[in-house]
Design a protein around this motif. Structure first.
Motif, PDB file in Angstrom:
ATOM      1  N   ASP A  18       0.839  -1.204   0.000  1.00 16.57           N
ATOM      2  CA  ASP A  18       0.000   0.000   0.000  1.00 16.57           C
ATOM      3  C   ASP A  18       0.875   1.255   0.000  1.00 16.57           C
ATOM      4  O   ASP A  18       0.551   2.253  -0.632  1.00 16.57           O
ATOM      5  CB  ASP A  18      -0.925   0.009   1.228  1.00 16.57           C
ATOM      6  N   ARG A  19       2.027   1.183   0.717  1.00 18.26           N
ATOM      7  CA  ARG A  19       2.946   2.339   0.748  1.00 18.26           C
ATOM      8  C   ARG A  19       3.512   2.586  -0.656  1.00 18.26           C
ATOM      9  O   ARG A  19       3.662   3.725  -1.074  1.00 18.26           O
ATOM     10  CB  ARG A  19       4.116   2.092   1.720  1.00 18.26           C
ATOM     11  N   ILE A  20       3.854   1.501  -1.350  1.00 19.55           N
ATOM     12  CA  ILE A  20       4.404   1.664  -2.708  1.00 19.55           C
ATOM     13  C   ILE A  20       3.315   2.212  -3.635  1.00 19.55           C
ATOM     14  O   ILE A  20       3.551   3.132  -4.422  1.00 19.55           O
ATOM     15  CB  ILE A  20       4.965   0.324  -3.248  1.00 19.55           C
ATOM     16  N   ARG A  21       2.126   1.648  -3.516  1.00 24.60           N
ATOM     17  CA  ARG A  21       1.021   2.098  -4.380  1.00 24.60           C
ATOM     18  C   ARG A  21       0.773   3.593  -4.197  1.00 24.60           C
ATOM     19  O   ARG A  21       0.498   4.316  -5.160  1.00 24.60           O
ATOM     20  CB  ARG A  21      -0.252   1.321  -4.057  1.00 24.60           C
ATOM     21  N   ALA A  22       0.896   4.031  -2.922  1.00 25.29           N
ATOM     22  CA  ALA A  22       0.608   5.443  -2.623  1.00 25.29           C
ATOM     23  C   ALA A  22       1.545   6.388  -3.401  1.00 25.29           C
ATOM     24  O   ALA A  22       1.178   7.520  -3.715  1.00 25.29           O
ATOM     25  CB  ALA A  22       0.739   5.677  -1.124  1.00 25.29           C
ATOM     26  N   GLN A  23       2.756   5.902  -3.723  1.00 28.72           N
ATOM     27  CA  GLN A  23       3.724   6.748  -4.449  1.00 28.72           C
ATOM     28  C   GLN A  23       3.318   6.928  -5.921  1.00 28.72           C
ATOM     29  O   GLN A  23       3.787   7.837  -6.575  1.00 28.72           O
ATOM     30  CB  GLN A  23       5.107   6.093  -4.434  1.00 28.72           C
ATOM     31  N   PHE A  24       2.508   5.978  -6.419  1.00 25.61           N
ATOM     32  CA  PHE A  24       2.123   6.043  -7.832  1.00 25.61           C
ATOM     33  C   PHE A  24       0.595   5.963  -7.933  1.00 25.61           C
ATOM     34  O   PHE A  24       0.038   5.194  -8.725  1.00 25.61           O
ATOM     35  CB  PHE A  24       2.783   4.898  -8.614  1.00 25.61           C
ATOM     36  N   ALA A  25      -0.056   6.730  -7.069  1.00 22.45           N
ATOM     37  CA  ALA A  25      -1.508   6.606  -6.865  1.00 22.45           C
ATOM     38  C   ALA A  25      -2.313   6.744  -8.158  1.00 22.45           C
ATOM     39  O   ALA A  25      -3.355   6.128  -8.305  1.00 22.45           O
ATOM     40  CB  ALA A  25      -1.954   7.625  -5.838  1.00 22.45           C
ATOM     41  N   GLN A  26      -1.792   7.506  -9.107  1.00 21.69           N
ATOM     42  CA  GLN A  26      -2.581   7.750 -10.325  1.00 21.69           C
ATOM     43  C   GLN A  26      -2.767   6.490 -11.157  1.00 21.69           C
ATOM     44  O   GLN A  26      -3.814   6.284 -11.753  1.00 21.69           O
ATOM     45  CB  GLN A  26      -1.879   8.813 -11.155  1.00 21.69           C
ATOM     46  N   VAL A  27      -1.720   5.638 -11.174  1.00 18.50           N
ATOM     47  CA  VAL A  27      -1.832   4.407 -11.980  1.00 18.50           C
ATOM     48  C   VAL A  27      -2.105   3.174 -11.117  1.00 18.50           C
ATOM     49  O   VAL A  27      -2.716   2.214 -11.578  1.00 18.50           O
ATOM     50  CB  VAL A  27      -0.551   4.145 -12.816  1.00 18.50           C
ATOM     51  N   GLN A  28      -1.628   3.197  -9.866  1.00 19.51           N
ATOM     52  CA  GLN A  28      -1.802   2.029  -8.986  1.00 19.51           C
ATOM     53  C   GLN A  28      -3.157   2.126  -8.291  1.00 19.51           C
ATOM     54  O   GLN A  28      -3.260   2.520  -7.132  1.00 19.51           O
ATOM     55  CB  GLN A  28      -0.647   1.961  -7.967  1.00 19.51           C
ATOM     56  N   THR A  29      -4.190   1.726  -9.024  1.00 23.70           N
ATOM     57  CA  THR A  29      -5.547   1.962  -8.535  1.00 23.70           C
ATOM     58  C   THR A  29      -6.208   0.699  -7.966  1.00 23.70           C
ATOM     59  O   THR A  29      -7.352   0.742  -7.565  1.00 23.70           O
ATOM     60  CB  THR A  29      -6.409   2.480  -9.692  1.00 23.70           C
ATOM     61  N   ASN A  30      -5.495  -0.433  -7.975  1.00 28.06           N
ATOM     62  CA  ASN A  30      -6.115  -1.671  -7.485  1.00 28.06           C
ATOM     63  C   ASN A  30      -5.573  -2.032  -6.095  1.00 28.06           C
ATOM     64  O   ASN A  30      -4.367  -2.287  -5.937  1.00 28.06           O
ATOM     65  CB  ASN A  30      -5.813  -2.813  -8.476  1.00 28.06           C
ATOM     66  N   GLY A  31      -6.459  -2.050  -5.105  1.00 29.17           N
ATOM     67  CA  GLY A  31      -6.053  -2.268  -3.711  1.00 29.17           C
ATOM     68  C   GLY A  31      -5.528  -3.671  -3.424  1.00 29.17           C
ATOM     69  O   GLY A  31      -5.005  -3.924  -2.352  1.00 29.17           O
ATOM     70  N   ARG A  32      -5.670  -4.610  -4.380  1.00 30.17           N
ATOM     71  CA  ARG A  32      -5.247  -5.992  -4.092  1.00 30.17           C
ATOM     72  C   ARG A  32      -3.750  -6.209  -4.269  1.00 30.17           C
ATOM     73  O   ARG A  32      -3.210  -7.234  -3.876  1.00 30.17           O
ATOM     74  CB  ARG A  32      -6.021  -6.973  -4.984  1.00 30.17           C
ATOM     75  N   GLY A  33      -3.053  -5.240  -4.900  1.00 28.41           N
ATOM     76  CA  GLY A  33      -1.605  -5.429  -5.074  1.00 28.41           C
ATOM     77  C   GLY A  33      -1.021  -4.419  -6.037  1.00 28.41           C
ATOM     78  O   GLY A  33      -1.634  -3.379  -6.309  1.00 28.41           O
ATOM     79  N   LEU A  34       0.163  -4.741  -6.572  1.00 23.35           N
ATOM     80  CA  LEU A  34       0.863  -3.822  -7.473  1.00 23.35           C
ATOM     81  C   LEU A  34       0.564  -4.191  -8.922  1.00 23.35           C
ATOM     82  O   LEU A  34       0.869  -5.316  -9.360  1.00 23.35           O
ATOM     83  CB  LEU A  34       2.373  -3.913  -7.225  1.00 23.35           C
ATOM     84  N   LEU A  35      -0.006  -3.251  -9.644  1.00 20.74           N
ATOM     85  CA  LEU A  35      -0.265  -3.508 -11.062  1.00 20.74           C
ATOM     86  C   LEU A  35       1.073  -3.524 -11.800  1.00 20.74           C
ATOM     87  O   LEU A  35       1.887  -2.594 -11.638  1.00 20.74           O
ATOM     88  CB  LEU A  35      -1.156  -2.409 -11.641  1.00 20.74           C
ATOM     89  N   VAL A  36       1.328  -4.586 -12.563  1.00 23.75           N
ATOM     90  CA  VAL A  36       2.596  -4.666 -13.307  1.00 23.75           C
ATOM     91  C   VAL A  36       2.305  -4.817 -14.791  1.00 23.75           C
ATOM     92  O   VAL A  36       1.216  -5.260 -15.167  1.00 23.75           O
ATOM     93  CB  VAL A  36       3.475  -5.855 -12.827  1.00 23.75           C
ATOM     94  N   ASP A  37       3.295  -4.455 -15.625  1.00 22.20           N
ATOM     95  CA  ASP A  37       3.115  -4.666 -17.068  1.00 22.20           C
ATOM     96  C   ASP A  37       3.596  -6.074 -17.432  1.00 22.20           C
ATOM     97  O   ASP A  37       3.946  -6.868 -16.549  1.00 22.20           O
ATOM     98  CB  ASP A  37       3.808  -3.550 -17.870  1.00 22.20           C
ATOM     99  N   GLU A  38       3.640  -6.379 -18.711  1.00 19.18           N
ATOM    100  CA  GLU A  38       3.981  -7.757 -19.122  1.00 19.18           C
ATOM    101  C   GLU A  38       5.463  -8.109 -18.910  1.00 19.18           C
ATOM    102  O   GLU A  38       5.860  -9.249 -19.099  1.00 19.18           O
ATOM    103  CB  GLU A  38       3.569  -7.982 -20.578  1.00 19.18           C
TER     104      GLU A  38
END
Ligand code: FAD
Ligand code: NAI
Length: 518
Positions: free
Chosen positions: A359-379
């Motif tokens: 959640d701390r990491i997501r908060a740094q990229f809040a605009q793109v990291q919009t899913n509370g279940r984890g870190l959205l990653v690309d392929e």
């Protein structure tokens, strides 16, 4: 007459000796035909045994006597790995440390083989048999790897800085220590997930989880505590029934495997050592959905449900646990009514959610990291919105299920990509190559290849859902159980782990499970 008789005796003697000689010569002729084949087979058997023994001996020697390692190289980039689970440890195993200065941070200084964790809750397998100290792996890398036993609590992506805290996780440490900051050039987040209680009141305080080794230890202790309490003098019938009611919440693979192991313990051991009490032990599994194991094939679901029925494990489906109190819990029944059910031990296995640091990491990229279940990653497993940060395993939302297989394939894929990009860069004379950008240019995206699902369901039966060309084959029963055993022995982290697990199985077969309460 006499001479005729003599002649006939002589004739029969000659015939007999001729027949004997013929037989011997046949034997002599056949012997050379069979011997080389037998000898060849013997030679192959002896040769294989010798090669096997030499290899095992050499592996054991090499494990105990690691070679000298290169020191950290200030000209190389620092790669920090968070976690010592399936994703990070597989990554470390496959990473060429010639190319990076590697630092591992985790509150756990060992790798845990989670698929066999349910077996530790009843002593089918001893705890340390499925733990592998991460330092054994680190000491065998070509360059030294640093390990900090701590939790990463925060990240400053701008300054490429991590905050680490050593938690008070044993009787030896008095309290959380002062936070320490370290820097990274590249970061791989493999922190897994944490138990999801869905905010259900009383779960944290009263239930046992089944995620880490400490949880298995706690379940084993609480189970024996309930049984010994039930065996105590002057316990009322109602109290005894309560203490002997073992409840599992969640009909996913964790809950099913635990219920299966508990049944085996009851059947094989408790029935011998507590003959009267054992008859009164009840196991109930509660699942909110219409059936257990929603991710498995329908045939395997039916097979599991009928095996549980045979084993007298009650399954309550469409039933949701709403609150867990100290001695009872409240469920919402399928018809919407509520019941208060007494219990002695309650194991909560309802899946996972994101770790606080995610959640701390997501908060740094809040605009793109919009899913509370984890870190959205690309392929390419790069954390969306971030620079120089990848994520692997359960904490990475990559479109795959939270599975050990996925995490380890991601760890291996990322290690191999980083190895080859660094080697290529050195070959091209670029000492400061930006592998975070190059990975997209020079690699194919990560693709998960499913090896199928296996689960133990008790009474020496397992279920398997295996991919076969373009379709799935399903199997269940005793033969599948032996397949399950051999698959896991094969997948264990080290020769040491495989040897310990096999010897635990043998020990259980001859002596049964240990019922002492630590
Ligand atoms: P984990 O293996 O959970 O590792 C996470 C690591 O991160 C740990 O070392 C942890 O200590 C560390 N960590 C946590 N927080 C921090 C922090 N803040 N800073 C630094 N480090 C941190 N999957 C299968 O495919 N097959 C199975 O048979 C199977 N059986 C399972 C049985 C059980 C009982 C359980 C609980 C799970 C099972 N799974 C199985 C799922 C599998 O274990 C997970 O998918 C897998 O562990 C995910 O790997 P990971 O590396 O993402 O996380
Ligand atoms: P899960 O998410 O697979 O299952 C949890 C279950 O609990 C769900 O079916 C859910 O409906 C139920 N549930 C949630 N809240 C509830 C409530 N309040 N009352 C009653 N039921 C409730 O979780 P599990 O089993 O812990 O597995 C986590 C991950 O690990 C999954 O991806 C799973 O596939 C994997 N795993 C795989 C194994 C294997 O392949 N053998 C073994 C164990 C885990």
């Amino acid at each position: 007459m006499f001479s005729a008789a003599r002649a006939s005796t002589r004739l029969s003697r000659v015939a007999a000796s001729y027949a004997q000689r013929m037989a011997m010569s046949t034997l002599k002729e056949e012997a050379p035909k069979r011997t080389p084949r037998l000898r060849k087979l013997k030679r192959v058997i002896y040769g294989t045994a010798l090669v096997g023994a030499t290899y095992t001996g050499w592996s054991m020697y090499r494990n105990r006597n690691p070679a000298e390692q290169m020191a950290f190289d200030p000209s190389k980039k620092t790669l920090v790995l968070l976690g010592t689970g399936w994703g990070s440890t597989t990554m470390l195993k496959n990473l060429d440390t010639d190319n990076y200065n590697v630092v591992v941070v985790s509150p756990r200084n060992y790798f845990l083989f989670t698929p066999l964790l349910p077996s530790c809750t009843v002593g089918t397998i001893e705890n340390r048999s499925i733990m592998e100290p991460v330092r054994l792996l680190m000491r065998h890398k070509s360059r030294e790897v640093k390990f900090y036993e701590a939790e990463c609590t925060d990240i400053d992506a701008e300054r490429k800085e991590l905050t680490l805290v050593r938690r008070a996780n044993s009787e030896d440490s008095k309290g959380d220590q002062e936070p320490v900051k370290i820097n990274y050039d590249y970061l791989v987040v493999g922190v897994g997930g944490t138990v999801n209680t869905f905010g259900t009141p009383g779960v944290e305080e009263n239930a046992c989880f089944l995620k880490e080794m400490g949880d298995a230890r706690k379940i084993r202790r609480r189970l024996m505590d309930s049984i010994e309490s039930a065996a105590f003098a002057d316990v009322s019938d109602a109290e005894r029934d309560r203490l002997l009611h073992m409840v599992v919440v969640g009909g996913g693979p964790t809950g099913i495997e635990y219920a299966g192991e508990l049944h085996d313990f009851l059947q094989d051991d408790l029935s011998q050592w507590y003959p009267e009490l054992a008859k009164k032990i009840q196991i109930t599994l509660i699942e909110a959905l219409p059936n257990v194991l929603p991710a498995f094939d329908k045939k395997l679901i039916d097979y599991t449900q009928s095996t549980f029925k045979e084993n007298q494990i009650t399954i309550l489906t469409r039933t949701m646990v709403k609150e867990v109190k100290e001695k009872s819990f409240i469920v919402q029944n399928p018809d919407g009514t509520r019941s208060d059910i007494p219990y002695g031990l309650l194991v909560w296995a309802t899946g996972i959610k994101a770790q606080p640091v995610v959640d701390r990491i997501r908060a740094q990229f809040a605009q793109v990291q919009t899913n509370g279940r984890g870190l959205l990653v690309d392929e390419y497993l790069r954390v969306k919105g971030a620079r120089d940060i990848w994520a692997v395993g359960d904490c990475a939302l990559s479109g795959y299920a939270p599975l050990a297989q996925v995490a380890s394939q991601q760890g291996k894929w990322l290690a191999r990509r980083l190895n080859s990009l660094a080697t290529q860069a050195v070959r091209e004379g670029k000492t400061d190559a930006d592998v975070f950008s190059l990975i997209e240019e020079k690699s194919r995206p990560f693709k998960y290849s499913s090896q199928g699902s296996l689960a133990y369901i008790g009474s020496e039966k397992a279920i398997a859902d295996l991919p076969f060309f373009n379709r799935n084959i399903t199997a269940g029963g005793v033969a599948t159980f032996w397949f399950w055993k051999s698959a896991y022995v094969n997948e264990l982290f080290s020769l040491r782990n495989s040897t310990l697990v096999v010897s635990d199985w043998v020990k259980r077969f001859f002596f049964g499970r240990d019922i002492s309460r630590e």
